[in-house]
Design a protein around this motif. Structure first.
Motif, PDB file in Angstrom:
ATOM      1  N   VAL A 277       7.951  45.984  86.103  1.00 50.69           N
ATOM      2  CA  VAL A 277       8.173  45.046  87.248  1.00 50.69           C
ATOM      3  C   VAL A 277       9.581  44.677  86.392  1.00 50.69           C
ATOM      4  N   PRO A 278      10.207  44.701  87.857  1.00 51.07           N
ATOM      5  CA  PRO A 278      11.852  45.067  87.866  1.00 51.07           C
ATOM      6  C   PRO A 278      12.027  43.526  87.191  1.00 51.07           C
ATOM      7  N   SER A 279      13.244  42.726  87.420  1.00 50.10           N
ATOM      8  CA  SER A 279      13.774  41.724  86.567  1.00 50.10           C
ATOM      9  C   SER A 279      13.941  40.629  88.047  1.00 50.10           C
ATOM     10  N   PRO A 280      13.653  39.595  88.274  1.00 51.34           N
ATOM     11  CA  PRO A 280      13.812  38.921  89.327  1.00 51.34           C
ATOM     12  C   PRO A 280      14.637  38.421  89.393  1.00 51.34           C
ATOM     13  N   ALA A 281      15.636  38.263  87.989  1.00 52.27           N
ATOM     14  CA  ALA A 281      17.177  38.324  88.396  1.00 52.27           C
ATOM     15  C   ALA A 281      17.703  39.036  89.200  1.00 52.27           C
ATOM     16  N   ASN A 282      17.346  40.338  88.483  1.00 51.93           N
ATOM     17  CA  ASN A 282      17.915  41.446  88.687  1.00 51.93           C
ATOM     18  C   ASN A 282      17.276  42.016  90.113  1.00 51.93           C
ATOM     19  N   PRO A 283      16.553  41.834  91.363  1.00 48.76           N
ATOM     20  CA  PRO A 283      15.591  42.480  91.867  1.00 48.76           C
ATOM     21  C   PRO A 283      16.041  43.991  92.465  1.00 48.76           C
ATOM     22  N   PRO A 284      15.687  45.097  92.725  1.00 51.95           N
ATOM     23  CA  PRO A 284      15.963  46.360  94.040  1.00 51.95           C
ATOM     24  C   PRO A 284      16.229  45.727  95.183  1.00 51.95           C
ATOM     25  N   SER A 285      17.338  46.241  95.493  1.00 49.74           N
ATOM     26  CA  SER A 285      17.740  46.650  97.288  1.00 49.74           C
ATOM     27  C   SER A 285      16.385  46.784  98.146  1.00 49.74           C
ATOM     28  N   GLY A 286      16.707  46.427  98.981  1.00 51.70           N
ATOM     29  CA  GLY A 286      15.569  47.113 100.018  1.00 51.70           C
ATOM     30  C   GLY A 286      14.331  46.641  99.610  1.00 51.70           C
ATOM     31  N   CYS A 287      12.899  46.906 100.089  1.00 57.14           N
ATOM     32  CA  CYS A 287      11.577  46.680  98.907  1.00 57.14           C
ATOM     33  C   CYS A 287      11.677  46.791  97.580  1.00 57.14           C
ATOM     34  N   THR A 288      11.303  45.368  97.328  1.00 57.91           N
ATOM     35  CA  THR A 288      12.231  45.522  95.330  1.00 57.91           C
ATOM     36  C   THR A 288      10.487  46.798  95.457  1.00 57.91           C
ATOM     37  N   PHE A 289       9.548  46.839  95.830  1.00 51.95           N
ATOM     38  CA  PHE A 289       8.579  47.736  95.329  1.00 51.95           C
ATOM     39  C   PHE A 289       8.634  49.156  95.232  1.00 51.95           C
ATOM     40  N   HIS A 290      10.057  49.838  95.678  1.00 48.28           N
ATOM     41  CA  HIS A 290      10.056  50.517  95.517  1.00 48.28           C
ATOM     42  C   HIS A 290      10.328  51.765  94.324  1.00 48.28           C
ATOM     43  N   PRO A 291      11.192  51.545  93.581  1.00 50.80           N
ATOM     44  CA  PRO A 291      11.235  52.320  92.310  1.00 50.80           C
ATOM     45  C   PRO A 291       9.705  52.596  91.265  1.00 50.80           C
ATOM     46  N   ARG A 292       8.445  51.942  91.746  1.00 49.52           N
ATOM     47  CA  ARG A 292       7.605  52.167  91.590  1.00 49.52           C
ATOM     48  C   ARG A 292       6.516  52.539  92.770  1.00 49.52           C
ATOM     49  N   CYS A 293       6.891  53.045  93.770  1.00 46.54           N
ATOM     50  CA  CYS A 293       6.063  53.685  94.957  1.00 46.54           C
ATOM     51  C   CYS A 293       5.654  55.164  94.394  1.00 46.54           C
ATOM     52  N   SER A 294       4.780  55.751  95.174  1.00 44.02           N
ATOM     53  CA  SER A 294       4.797  57.117  95.276  1.00 44.02           C
ATOM     54  C   SER A 294       4.785  57.474  96.410  1.00 44.02           C
ATOM     55  N   ALA A 295       5.103  56.032  97.607  1.00 42.05           N
ATOM     56  CA  ALA A 295       5.000  56.351  98.946  1.00 42.05           C
ATOM     57  C   ALA A 295       6.213  56.119  98.954  1.00 42.05           C
ATOM     58  N   CYS A 296       7.773  56.274  98.781  1.00 41.21           N
ATOM     59  CA  CYS A 296       8.761  55.728  98.170  1.00 41.21           C
ATOM     60  C   CYS A 296       9.530  56.521  99.673  1.00 41.21           C
ATOM     61  N   MET A 297      10.390  55.795 100.848  1.00 43.09           N
ATOM     62  CA  MET A 297      11.466  56.884 101.500  1.00 43.09           C
ATOM     63  C   MET A 297      13.026  55.927 101.649  1.00 43.09           C
ATOM     64  N   ASP A 298      13.788  56.547 101.963  1.00 44.39           N
ATOM     65  CA  ASP A 298      15.079  56.237 101.322  1.00 44.39           C
ATOM     66  C   ASP A 298      15.112  54.961 102.563  1.00 44.39           C
ATOM     67  N   ILE A 299      14.414  54.802 103.778  1.00 39.47           N
ATOM     68  CA  ILE A 299      14.942  53.430 103.911  1.00 39.47           C
ATOM     69  C   ILE A 299      14.135  52.243 103.403  1.00 39.47           C
ATOM     70  N   CYS A 300      13.724  52.802 102.437  1.00 42.23           N
ATOM     71  CA  CYS A 300      12.304  52.002 101.518  1.00 42.23           C
ATOM     72  C   CYS A 300      13.795  50.665 100.483  1.00 42.23           C
ATOM     73  N   ARG A 301      14.682  52.376  99.732  1.00 41.83           N
ATOM     74  CA  ARG A 301      15.330  51.552  99.173  1.00 41.83           C
ATOM     75  C   ARG A 301      16.754  50.558  99.608  1.00 41.83           C
ATOM     76  N   THR A 302      16.951  51.000 101.107  1.00 39.63           N
ATOM     77  CA  THR A 302      18.224  49.938 101.274  1.00 39.63           C
ATOM     78  C   THR A 302      17.697  49.206 102.324  1.00 39.63           C
ATOM     79  N   GLN A 303      16.215  48.997 103.070  1.00 36.50           N
ATOM     80  CA  GLN A 303      16.071  47.710 104.440  1.00 36.50           C
ATOM     81  C   GLN A 303      14.715  47.217 103.691  1.00 36.50           C
ATOM     82  N   ARG A 304      15.037  45.646 103.716  1.00 36.14           N
ATOM     83  CA  ARG A 304      13.768  44.976 103.107  1.00 36.14           C
ATOM     84  C   ARG A 304      12.939  45.161 104.893  1.00 36.14           C
ATOM     85  N   PRO A 305      11.543  45.511 104.361  1.00 40.75           N
ATOM     86  CA  PRO A 305      10.575  45.681 104.785  1.00 40.75           C
ATOM     87  C   PRO A 305      10.149  44.395 106.247  1.00 40.75           C
ATOM     88  N   VAL A 306       9.555  44.577 107.398  1.00 37.52           N
ATOM     89  CA  VAL A 306       9.871  43.017 108.284  1.00 37.52           C
ATOM     90  C   VAL A 306       8.140  42.785 107.244  1.00 37.52           C
TER      91      VAL A 306
END
Length: 321
Positions: A277-306
């Motif tokens: 689990v990433p640190s809440p002091a330095n969460p990933p950009s976009g969707c915070t789950f994307h580094p561990r997600c098998s269905a990760c897409m390019d948009i997941c790395r940059t945009q927070r999902p609604v």
């Protein structure tokens, strides 16, 4: 139509990280990072997720035990955030909490009777003799005896202490109880007794619960709806049957795949998450789950999902945009 008791809007709670001889704030731990949900009158809303995802902080921030960094908490239409202390104190009778550790939350210097009577004394609700009678009634309601009022917390087992904590929470006849992992410190056999007690009390006193836990089987048993949190954000929210039968978010699917099935002949495909689990002091950009997600897409790395609704089922995932 269901009536909302509590409405949480864009709630945030950041804890400052300070360093140096001048104690300057260099960063923030984003324990709760902009969540929205509603708790309806008479229901039990379960809140689940891994340790450190912000569940307990959410519960305490709703009750204003921790002041929110941003956002609104509407209780019966009144915003608790920034409310004058005198007004908030009047509403505290309606908003109570049952803590995870029943021993740490009970004052060891007071008898059980004094612990339960303390809220009544603070609000000057009943004369002394009637307070004692009320304490005896509450002990009976939670499955203890009136003679237990003369004993101290260290004389009881973990399950009995939690019953005392529940009795104290009931003393002021609240409308909402935040149950912060109330059974996680108890033996499995005792857990079921406490869960059944909470359900009986809900029916008897028309209570509303925010039930925080990490055990998904316990949450399914007691909850009407279930919300799933990850790294300070709500990723999914739905009726319990809908969530367990048709999970949408990859994180929820992974959590549910780890729930044991009480049948040795039935096997479930385990979804193992990669990495930590990433640190809440330095969460990933976009969707915070994307580094561990098998269905990760390019948009997941940059945009927070609604956090959006799909046929009454809320989810924050780019797969459903």
């Amino acid at each position: 139509m269901k009536q909302p008791l509590v409405e949480v809007k864009q709630l945030k709670k950041y804890f400052p990280i300070k360093k140096g001889i001048f104690n300057r704030t260099v960063n923030h731990v984003k324990a709760v990072d902009g969540i929205d949900f509603t708790i309806y009158k008479g229901e039990t809303l379960g809140l689940v997720g891994e340790s450190g995802c912000g569940k307990s902080t959410t519960g305490r921030t709703i009750l204003q035990l921790l002041p929110p960094t941003e956002g609104e908490v509407l209780y019966e239409g009144k915003n608790l955030v920034g409310m004058p202390k005198r007004e908030l104190r009047k509403l505290r009778k309606d908003l109570q909490i049952v803590f995870q550790d029943p021993y740490a939350s009970l004052d060891p210097r007071l008898t059980v009777g004094e612990v339960i009577a303390e809220p009544l004394e603070i609000y000057n609700l009943l004369p002394k003799k009637e307070r004692e009678k009320r304490v005896d009634e509450l002990l009976e309601v939670v499955g203890l005896n009136s003679y237990h009022a003369k004993r101290y917390a260290h004389e009881f087992s973990g399950g009995q202490r939690q019953r005392i904590g529940i009795a104290r929470a009931l003393a002021l006849q609240p409308k909402l109880i935040v149950a912060d992992e109330p059974v996680s410190a108890l033996d499995v056999s005792i857990q079921s007794q406490v869960i059944n007690l909470l359900q009986d009390l809900q029916e008897q006193y028309s209570l509303t619960y925010l039930f925080i836990a990490h055990d998904l089987s316990v949450v399914k048993h007691i909850s009407d709806r279930v919300g799933v949190m990850y790294l300070g954000r709500m990723v999914e929210l739905a009726d319990k049957d809908e969530l367990y039968d048709n999970p949408l978010h990859p994180y929820t699917k992974s959590l549910l795949s780890a729930v044991p099935i009480p049948n040795p002949l039935v096997k479930r495909e385990r979804i193992v998450l990669q990495g930590d689990v990433p640190s809440p002091a330095n969460p990933p950009s976009g969707c915070t789950f994307h580094p561990r997600c098998s269905a990760c897409m390019d948009i997941c790395r940059t945009q927070r999902p609604v956090f959006q609704e799909i046929n009454g089922h809320y989810v924050a995932c780019h797969l459903y945009n």
